[in-house]
Design a protein around this motif. Structure first.
Motif, PDB file in Angstrom:
ATOM      1  N   HIS A 188       0.829  -1.210   0.000  1.00 38.84           N
ATOM      2  CA  HIS A 188       0.000   0.000   0.000  1.00 38.84           C
ATOM      3  C   HIS A 188       0.859   1.253   0.000  1.00 38.84           C
ATOM      4  O   HIS A 188       0.596   2.205  -0.748  1.00 38.84           O
ATOM      5  CB  HIS A 188      -0.935  -0.008   1.212  1.00 38.84           C
ATOM      6  CG  HIS A 188      -1.672   1.265   1.399  1.00 38.84           C
ATOM      7  ND1 HIS A 188      -1.275   2.228   2.314  1.00 38.84           N
ATOM      8  CD2 HIS A 188      -2.778   1.774   0.779  1.00 38.84           C
ATOM      9  CE1 HIS A 188      -2.108   3.251   2.254  1.00 38.84           C
ATOM     10  NE2 HIS A 188      -3.022   3.006   1.341  1.00 38.84           N
ATOM     11  N   ALA A 189       1.893   1.259   0.835  1.00 34.98           N
ATOM     12  CA  ALA A 189       2.787   2.428   0.888  1.00 34.98           C
ATOM     13  C   ALA A 189       3.465   2.654  -0.458  1.00 34.98           C
ATOM     14  O   ALA A 189       3.616   3.800  -0.913  1.00 34.98           O
ATOM     15  CB  ALA A 189       3.833   2.228   1.984  1.00 34.98           C
ATOM     16  N   TRP A 190       3.859   1.568  -1.130  1.00 38.98           N
ATOM     17  CA  TRP A 190       4.491   1.684  -2.446  1.00 38.98           C
ATOM     18  C   TRP A 190       3.511   2.230  -3.481  1.00 38.98           C
ATOM     19  O   TRP A 190       3.864   3.097  -4.298  1.00 38.98           O
ATOM     20  CB  TRP A 190       5.019   0.312  -2.872  1.00 38.98           C
ATOM     21  CG  TRP A 190       5.593   0.307  -4.245  1.00 38.98           C
ATOM     22  CD1 TRP A 190       6.835   0.743  -4.627  1.00 38.98           C
ATOM     23  CD2 TRP A 190       4.942  -0.152  -5.440  1.00 38.98           C
ATOM     24  NE1 TRP A 190       7.013   0.592  -5.984  1.00 38.98           N
ATOM     25  CE2 TRP A 190       5.861   0.036  -6.511  1.00 38.98           C
ATOM     26  CE3 TRP A 190       3.690  -0.702  -5.708  1.00 38.98           C
ATOM     27  CZ2 TRP A 190       5.537  -0.304  -7.822  1.00 38.98           C
ATOM     28  CZ3 TRP A 190       3.378  -1.047  -7.013  1.00 38.98           C
ATOM     29  CH2 TRP A 190       4.289  -0.850  -8.045  1.00 38.98           C
ATOM     30  N   VAL A 192       0.858   4.128  -2.981  1.00 40.33           N
ATOM     31  CA  VAL A 192       0.622   5.548  -2.694  1.00 40.33           C
ATOM     32  C   VAL A 192       1.778   6.396  -3.211  1.00 40.33           C
ATOM     33  O   VAL A 192       1.578   7.469  -3.800  1.00 40.33           O
ATOM     34  CB  VAL A 192       0.411   5.763  -1.183  1.00 40.33           C
ATOM     35  CG1 VAL A 192       0.432   7.262  -0.844  1.00 40.33           C
ATOM     36  CG2 VAL A 192      -0.910   5.138  -0.729  1.00 40.33           C
ATOM     37  N   ARG A 193       2.989   5.890  -3.029  1.00 43.15           N
ATOM     38  CA  ARG A 193       4.170   6.637  -3.480  1.00 43.15           C
ATOM     39  C   ARG A 193       4.223   6.720  -5.006  1.00 43.15           C
ATOM     40  O   ARG A 193       4.578   7.767  -5.569  1.00 43.15           O
ATOM     41  CB  ARG A 193       5.435   5.967  -2.936  1.00 43.15           C
ATOM     42  CG  ARG A 193       6.710   6.740  -3.220  1.00 43.15           C
ATOM     43  CD  ARG A 193       7.887   6.225  -2.403  1.00 43.15           C
ATOM     44  NE  ARG A 193       8.177   4.816  -2.698  1.00 43.15           N
ATOM     45  CZ  ARG A 193       7.934   3.804  -1.870  1.00 43.15           C
ATOM     46  NH1 ARG A 193       7.384   4.038  -0.685  1.00 43.15           N
ATOM     47  NH2 ARG A 193       8.236   2.566  -2.203  1.00 43.15           N
ATOM     48  N   VAL A 194       3.848   5.654  -5.693  1.00 46.54           N
ATOM     49  CA  VAL A 194       3.927   5.621  -7.155  1.00 46.54           C
ATOM     50  C   VAL A 194       2.789   6.402  -7.801  1.00 46.54           C
ATOM     51  O   VAL A 194       2.992   7.158  -8.760  1.00 46.54           O
ATOM     52  CB  VAL A 194       3.929   4.155  -7.656  1.00 46.54           C
ATOM     53  CG1 VAL A 194       3.752   4.098  -9.169  1.00 46.54           C
ATOM     54  CG2 VAL A 194       5.208   3.456  -7.241  1.00 46.54           C
ATOM     55  N   THR A 195       1.565   6.233  -7.272  1.00 48.99           N
ATOM     56  CA  THR A 195       0.395   6.860  -7.905  1.00 48.99           C
ATOM     57  C   THR A 195       0.110   8.262  -7.395  1.00 48.99           C
ATOM     58  O   THR A 195      -0.650   9.006  -8.019  1.00 48.99           O
ATOM     59  CB  THR A 195      -0.856   5.993  -7.655  1.00 48.99           C
ATOM     60  OG1 THR A 195      -1.131   5.940  -6.242  1.00 48.99           O
ATOM     61  CG2 THR A 195      -0.666   4.593  -8.197  1.00 48.99           C
ATOM     62  N   HIS A 196       0.675   8.609  -6.235  1.00 54.02           N
ATOM     63  CA  HIS A 196       0.399   9.897  -5.582  1.00 54.02           C
ATOM     64  C   HIS A 196      -1.083  10.039  -5.200  1.00 54.02           C
ATOM     65  O   HIS A 196      -1.581  11.162  -5.057  1.00 54.02           O
ATOM     66  CB  HIS A 196       0.822  11.078  -6.482  1.00 54.02           C
ATOM     67  CG  HIS A 196       2.267  11.032  -6.869  1.00 54.02           C
ATOM     68  ND1 HIS A 196       3.295  11.284  -5.981  1.00 54.02           N
ATOM     69  CD2 HIS A 196       2.865  10.743  -8.066  1.00 54.02           C
ATOM     70  CE1 HIS A 196       4.456  11.172  -6.601  1.00 54.02           C
ATOM     71  NE2 HIS A 196       4.227  10.840  -7.875  1.00 54.02           N
ATOM     72  N   GLN A 198      -3.490   9.682  -2.330  1.00 54.35           N
ATOM     73  CA  GLN A 198      -3.451   9.564  -0.871  1.00 54.35           C
ATOM     74  C   GLN A 198      -4.725   8.887  -0.365  1.00 54.35           C
ATOM     75  O   GLN A 198      -5.632   9.517   0.184  1.00 54.35           O
ATOM     76  CB  GLN A 198      -3.276  10.957  -0.247  1.00 54.35           C
ATOM     77  CG  GLN A 198      -2.001  11.663  -0.647  1.00 54.35           C
ATOM     78  CD  GLN A 198      -0.751  10.876  -0.229  1.00 54.35           C
ATOM     79  OE1 GLN A 198      -0.683  10.334   0.878  1.00 54.35           O
ATOM     80  NE2 GLN A 198       0.239  10.817  -1.113  1.00 54.35           N
TER      81      GLN A 198
END
Length: 393
Positions: A188-190, A192-196, A198
């Protein structure tokens, strides 16, 4: 090496079981007092697990023969099916983001508002996240899981056919273990980081897909082995069935607080968690499966009747319809009332099951008409070929 398998047909008892689980799921999700009686009544086994498992088993049974002969053809068929399910998912999102959202804004009913509060607060992020299968509101999180599992099923079938199912089962078990130690949070954290986008973890759906894939793979494996005539559950000795029966009784006692304050669902905690498919829940599910298979000749007679058969054959459409009726039921809740009682409860349930049967019967009619059209086209083509041959002679 050429592999072959006897032609497998769609098994009506599996459709009937899916119909039973859909009825069970509807009673569970409907905000009536009946949900108290059908919420895991036979231990820590739910309608969602049964529905996912049986869907995978049916896929394994139906598609195995083709996978043995034409892997690329099976991939195309399964991905077409995946696209169809994804289309229904988008339709359900459209319903939630328009009609349900308008009702929530107009009536201020907390039962509906709480289901889509993230969308109401962040509509653009929610729409994009929903289309990408990241944002999954409550009640709408089974279809995204089903889409992902169906999309990846050709890989499992191909590996199982070519290299053996031990690699598929071993990989699935490893993924389940990793899921118990935070794999979902890392992914999930990855994302969020890739797709931006939130989107909080709790808004990505209740199901931990990395754990629930174990339910799907188990069903796929048993369906495939059954199609090959090598059902592993047939080889379970009698004493193991007896032990599994005792295990089921133990978890039944825990579920209904028959074993005192020490052995309760609360005290055993995450081990019985539904969304994580905790380790003790796996034991309960496996034992229940063994006992259920041992009792199959009696269960098949009991459930291979209407309305279960018709509902199960149109499970995708019926599932989507049941979500619509659940939203209708939620609109009838007022103030802080958590459940419907009396005439309202009986009325909404009667309306719901009448609606589900109409949806299933319509789908059955459309399929009959489609089959009749295909048969007519083949007959026409055959007559045309015969006329050409006669003319040439």
């Amino acid at each position: 090496m050429t592999l072959s398998s006897p032609k497998t047909q769609r098994r009506p008892e599996l459709d009937a079981l899916r119909g039973l689980f859909l009825v069970w799921m509807t009673f569970t999700h409907m905000p009536t007092h009946f949900s108290d009686f059908v919420n895991q009544p036979v231990g820590f086994v739910s309608s969602a697990e049964g529905f996912v498992f049986l869907s995978a088993m049916l896929v394994g049974t139906v598609y195995l023969r083709d996978a043995l002969e034409d892997v690329s053809g099976v991939i195309a068929r399964l991905w077409r099916r995946t696209l169809k399910i994804y289309g229904y998912h988008v339709l359900m999102l459209a319903f939630a983001f328009t009609i349900a959202a308008a009702l929530a804004a107009k009536t201020h009913r907390s039962a509906i508002y709480n289901l889509i509060n993230f969308y109401l607060a962040h509509p653009k992020v929610a729409i994009l996240g929903g289309v990408l299968l990241i944002y999954c509101p409550p009640l709408l999180d089974i279809l995204p899981m089903y889409v992902i599992f169906m999309f990846l099923t050709p890989i499992s079938l191909a590996v199982g056919v070519r290299y053996g199912w031990r690699w598929v089962l071993g990989g699935s078990a490893a993924l389940w273990v990793w899921a118990q130690f935070g794999l979902r949070e890392l992914v999930h954290a990855w994302i969020v980081r890739v797709t931006h986008l939130q989107i909080p973890l709790q808004e990505t759906g209740a199901f931990n897909l990395f754990a629930w894939q174990g339910v799907w793979i188990a069903g796929l494996w048993l369906g495939a082995k059954s199609a090959e005539g090598e059902m592993p559950l047939k080889r379970v000795p009698g004493y193991v069935v007896a032990v599994c029966g005792a295990v089921c009784l133990f978890f039944l006692g825990v579920r209904h607080h028959w074993l005192g304050p020490v052995l309760t669902q609360e005290s055993l905690g995450i081990g019985l968690d539904k969304w994580q498919i905790g380790p003790m829940r796996v034991v309960n599910l496996a034992a229940f499966l063994v006992v259920g298979y041992w009792m199959r000749r009696y269960l098949v007679k009991l459930i291979s009747v209407e309305p279960f058969l018709t509902l199960g054959k149109a499970s995708l459409q019926v599932f989507c319809a049941h979500v619509f009726f659940v939203f209708v039921g939620l609109t009838l809740l007022y103030e802080d009332t958590p459940q419907l009682h009396g005439a309202r409860a009986y009325g909404v349930l009667s309306l719901t099951f009448a609606g589900l049967m109409l949806v299933a019967m319509r789908e059955a009619r459309l399929r009959r008409e489609a089959r009749a059209a295909v048969a007519a086209a083949k007959n026409t083509a055959a007559r045309g070929d015969g006329a050409v041959v006669e003319s040439a002679s």
